[in-house]
Design an enzyme around this catalytic site. Sequence first.
Site, mmCIF file in Angstrom:
data_model
loop_
_atom_site.group_PDB
_atom_site.id
_atom_site.type_symbol
_atom_site.label_atom_id
_atom_site.label_comp_id
_atom_site.label_asym_id
_atom_site.label_seq_id
_atom_site.Cartn_x
_atom_site.Cartn_y
_atom_site.Cartn_z
ATOM 1 N N ASP A 81 0.855 -1.194 0.000
ATOM 2 C CA ASP A 81 0.000 0.000 0.000
ATOM 3 C C ASP A 81 0.884 1.235 0.000
ATOM 4 O O ASP A 81 2.103 1.152 0.142
ATOM 5 C CB ASP A 81 -0.951 0.007 1.207
ATOM 6 C CG ASP A 81 -0.224 -0.278 2.514
ATOM 7 O OD1 ASP A 81 0.931 0.188 2.674
ATOM 8 O OD2 ASP A 81 -0.803 -0.957 3.374
ATOM 9 N N ASP A 83 1.219 5.217 1.565
ATOM 10 C CA ASP A 83 0.779 6.204 2.546
ATOM 11 C C ASP A 83 1.332 7.575 2.170
ATOM 12 O O ASP A 83 2.438 7.685 1.626
ATOM 13 C CB ASP A 83 1.256 5.831 3.946
ATOM 14 C CG ASP A 83 0.619 4.547 4.448
ATOM 15 O OD1 ASP A 83 -0.476 4.207 3.953
ATOM 16 O OD2 ASP A 83 1.222 3.877 5.305
ATOM 17 N N ASP A 165 8.528 5.835 13.698
ATOM 18 C CA ASP A 165 9.114 4.829 14.582
ATOM 19 C C ASP A 165 10.483 4.348 14.139
ATOM 20 O O ASP A 165 11.424 4.339 14.920
ATOM 21 C CB ASP A 165 8.144 3.645 14.745
ATOM 22 C CG ASP A 165 7.676 3.079 13.419
ATOM 23 O OD1 ASP A 165 8.139 3.546 12.357
ATOM 24 O OD2 ASP A 165 6.845 2.151 13.438
#
Length: 473
Positions: A81, A83, A165
């Site tokens: 996907d 983002d 992160d």
Amino acid sequence: MFTRVANFCRKVLSREDEAPAAEVGVVHQMTVIPRDRHTISRKDISENALKVLYRLNKAGYEAYLVGGGVRDLLLGKKPKDFDVTTNATPDQMRKLFRNCRLVGRRFRLAHVMFGPEIIEVATFRGHHEAEQVAEDRNTSQRGQNGMLLRDNIFGTIEDDAQRRDLTINSLYYSVSDFSVRDYVGGLNDLQQGIVRLIGDPETRYREDPVRMLRVVRFAAKLDMSVAAETAEPIPRLATLLHDIPPARLFEETLKLLQAGYGYSTYLQLREYQLFQPLFPTITRYFTEKGDSNMERMIVQVLKNTDHRIHNQMRVNPAFLFSAMFWYPQLEAAQKIAQESGLAYYEAFALAMNDVLDEACRSLAIPKRITTLVRDIWQLQLRLSRRHGKRAWKLMEHPKFRAAYDLLALRAEVENNQELLKLTAWWNDFQVSAPPQQKTMLNTLGDDPVPRRRTRRPRKRVPGPRRDGNNSNA
């Protein structure tokens, strides 16, 4: 695996001083890699993601492809996907896109819907030290254990890069000039094959304990090593996962074990003591040597699952859980039968309730999956009863094939001759023509398989029912 990205990383670093690996507390100077020095092409990016990026740019906003999509493109992989991150707020996104809906309470996100494809758009995150306005939705909130309960502080792209992160997930691709931007040394870590957390690891894990699972998942998926400072706090902070909602842990568990790298992920979960918070029922049966039937079953079912995924075959979480919890279920049934004197079938049914209820306290396994797990388990008791029309009726059951696969796994794990013979019989029966099937049934003999008998106590002691329903109605 990293040859492609390593080559262009060397080109980038050869024109500058060698950049050190990302360290805790180190602020990196932004590196911009122009179009002619990286391998990302727009033809490999989703058309819908490009539409979102171009519309945001046209409206005067900054917008970048970010995260795993950029990482996978640099590694020569096909992203699952795409983002997007932008300086447009969620409310501004909703005004700009009619096909947009806002989701998330803890993290406010915009989902731009293009039929089955969803492009997730996040506003640049800011640091929590920024001034907060009481009763403003754009605030952060922490629990007493340091966990972030709300994180809607917006900032700049530089702030956003520090708030992500992992360094390898903090790379930004721009369609305005086709460059890749690196603020935290992610390119160097990508070249070296290192999974590294951005910022102080213990603080970041306390903000969101699921980050420990993400570190392990990406290390297994990308065949990378975990940086020493990133790995050190994980075993002693693993219990923080108990504070995560079971529904979220269930979704994370599927990503860990059903993404094609389940076996290597399982090994790392055990190494970093993260398996116990997810599967406390199972870990009680672990042995020092690691050679119990249950541990062999877990290893084999995860290897089989990885093989099916890599060969574009379907997998079902119900089968995975039925295999992983089979031996705890079997032992619980035997214990109930011995202690209560119930018939084995009744004890088996009660054990299913106990084992699945305990599993759901850690992972909120949906009822649609636990129902299938029950079907697969109950069929294990029926597969040895093949006389008359039973074999044909069993084959008509929707979960017969899954039950047969579990039977074959049990036979392989236990190396049990009776189970091996039964598995071979069912394998032949499925592929035989009806006349041959009838012959196979006739040669079984006249006497059915004897039922398992459990001696009942002479006198029952009255007490509450095990199903929890004590009503006399």
